[in-house]
Enzyme design. Structure first.
Site, PDB file in Angstrom:
ATOM      1  N   CYS A  78       0.833  -1.211   0.000  1.00  0.00           N
ATOM      2  CA  CYS A  78       0.000   0.000   0.000  1.00  0.00           C
ATOM      3  C   CYS A  78       0.874   1.270   0.000  1.00  0.00           C
ATOM      4  O   CYS A  78       1.451   1.589  -1.031  1.00  0.00           O
ATOM      5  CB  CYS A  78      -1.003  -0.044   1.142  1.00  0.00           C
ATOM      6  SG  CYS A  78      -2.382   1.076   0.887  1.00  0.00           S
ATOM      7  N   HIS A 186      -3.075  -4.863   2.040  1.00  0.00           N
ATOM      8  CA  HIS A 186      -2.273  -5.059   3.255  1.00  0.00           C
ATOM      9  C   HIS A 186      -2.193  -6.528   3.664  1.00  0.00           C
ATOM     10  O   HIS A 186      -2.941  -6.945   4.571  1.00  0.00           O
ATOM     11  CB  HIS A 186      -2.902  -4.285   4.416  1.00  0.00           C
ATOM     12  CG  HIS A 186      -2.850  -2.820   4.288  1.00  0.00           C
ATOM     13  ND1 HIS A 186      -1.790  -2.062   4.725  1.00  0.00           N
ATOM     14  CD2 HIS A 186      -3.739  -1.947   3.771  1.00  0.00           C
ATOM     15  CE1 HIS A 186      -2.020  -0.797   4.486  1.00  0.00           C
ATOM     16  NE2 HIS A 186      -3.203  -0.683   3.905  1.00  0.00           N
ATOM     17  N   GLU A 188      -0.215  -7.817   5.549  1.00  0.00           N
ATOM     18  CA  GLU A 188       0.217  -7.851   6.953  1.00  0.00           C
ATOM     19  C   GLU A 188      -0.970  -7.807   7.917  1.00  0.00           C
ATOM     20  O   GLU A 188      -0.794  -8.051   9.109  1.00  0.00           O
ATOM     21  CB  GLU A 188       1.199  -6.709   7.242  1.00  0.00           C
ATOM     22  CG  GLU A 188       0.625  -5.293   7.231  1.00  0.00           C
ATOM     23  CD  GLU A 188       0.556  -4.653   5.833  1.00  0.00           C
ATOM     24  OE1 GLU A 188       0.619  -5.387   4.826  1.00  0.00           O
ATOM     25  OE2 GLU A 188       0.425  -3.415   5.774  1.00  0.00           O
TER      26      GLU A 188
HETATM   27  N1  GLN Z   1      -3.351   6.461   1.055  1.00  0.00           N
HETATM   28  C1  GLN Z   1      -2.151   6.186   1.755  1.00  0.00           C
HETATM   29  C2  GLN Z   1      -0.963   6.955   1.206  1.00  0.00           C
HETATM   30  O1  GLN Z   1      -1.083   7.772   0.404  1.00  0.00           O
HETATM   31  C3  GLN Z   1      -1.814   4.717   1.779  1.00  0.00           C
HETATM   32  C4  GLN Z   1      -2.813   4.009   2.623  1.00  0.00           C
HETATM   33  C5  GLN Z   1      -2.327   2.746   3.222  1.00  0.00           C
HETATM   34  O2  GLN Z   1      -1.139   2.400   3.263  1.00  0.00           O
HETATM   35  N2  GLN Z   1      -3.286   2.058   3.769  1.00  0.00           N
HETATM   36  O3  GLN Z   1       0.114   6.700   1.619  1.00  0.00           O
END
Ligand code: GLN
Length: 207
Positions: A78, A186, A188
């Site tokens: 992410c 995610h 994790e």
């Molecule tokens: N939207 C987040 C960002 O710009 C990422 C979100 C996440 O890691 N759950 O970093």
């Protein structure tokens, strides 16, 4: 063999727990000295703009960029995926990134926090039941270069976030290019360790 987890912000504990479950030694990476003799590094989910600022203030940005350019295996989830992408749309103008995987993504492209969603994915190379994926303000992959292996795409109708956005099925959500593995979600945050296992294999020279 020690695998680092970037420990500036985000899902650090969860990635350390995943490594421990797999019998791997994890190391918290919060400064340049922590990069020594790593077999690979995980960049966690969190907030990429905050991570960018902390990478600069910790002195990690340049040495980590050098290690990644040298081919250190890396797994970004992410926000970690955002840090690794070549092109980031809707990022903050001062947001730094490593640009080691040739994808274009749109930050927060699935919508706001309330538009977070979960779904089940088939991931190439992962046997057994599908992988349950948790997407939280996730980046949308808008384009990938021909060098990218797309290991999973969003199934049709998986996106239930309800925002008026054109993010239908078929978007890449797990990608690999050489020693770089990224997920828009995610892994994790679930008990399934198979994606971490895939990355551990990459740190040992397996495909
Ligand atoms: N939207 C987040 C960002 O710009 C990422 C979100 C996440 O890691 N759950 O970093």
């Amino acid at each position: 063999m020690t695998i680092g987890v970037l420990a500036l912000q985000g899902d650090v504990r969860e990635h350390m727990a995943a490594l421990a479950d797999l019998g791997e030694v994890g190391r918290l990476v919060s400064g340049p000295a922590d990069l020594v003799a790593l077999a690979g590094i995980i960049l966690p989910g969190g907030e990429s703009t905050t991570l960018s600022m902390l990478l600069e203030s910790s002195g990690l940005l340049d040495p980590l960029a050098a290690a990644l350019t040298d081919g250190l295996p890396v797994f970004g989830t992410c926000a970690g995926m955002i840090l690794l992408a070549e092109t980031v749309l809707d990022g903050r103008p001062d947001q730094r990134r490593f640009g080691v995987i040739d994808i274009t993504l749109r930050r927060n492209g699935y919508g706001r926090q309330v538009a977070s969603f979960e779904c089940d994915l088939n991931v190439a190379g992962i046997e057994g039941p599908s992988v349950h994926a948790v997407f939280i303000r996730a980046p949308v992959v808008e384009a990938v270069s021909p060098d990218i292996e797309v290991l999973a795409t969003l199934p049709d109708h998986a996106y239930t976030g309800g925002d008026v956005r054109n993010v239908g099925g078929g978007r890449p959500v797990v990608c690999r290019q050489g020693p770089v593995l990224v997920t828009a979600f995610h892994p994790e945050l679930t008990e399934d360790r198979r994606l971490h296992q895939l990355f551990v294999g990459m740190t040992k020279g397996e495909r």
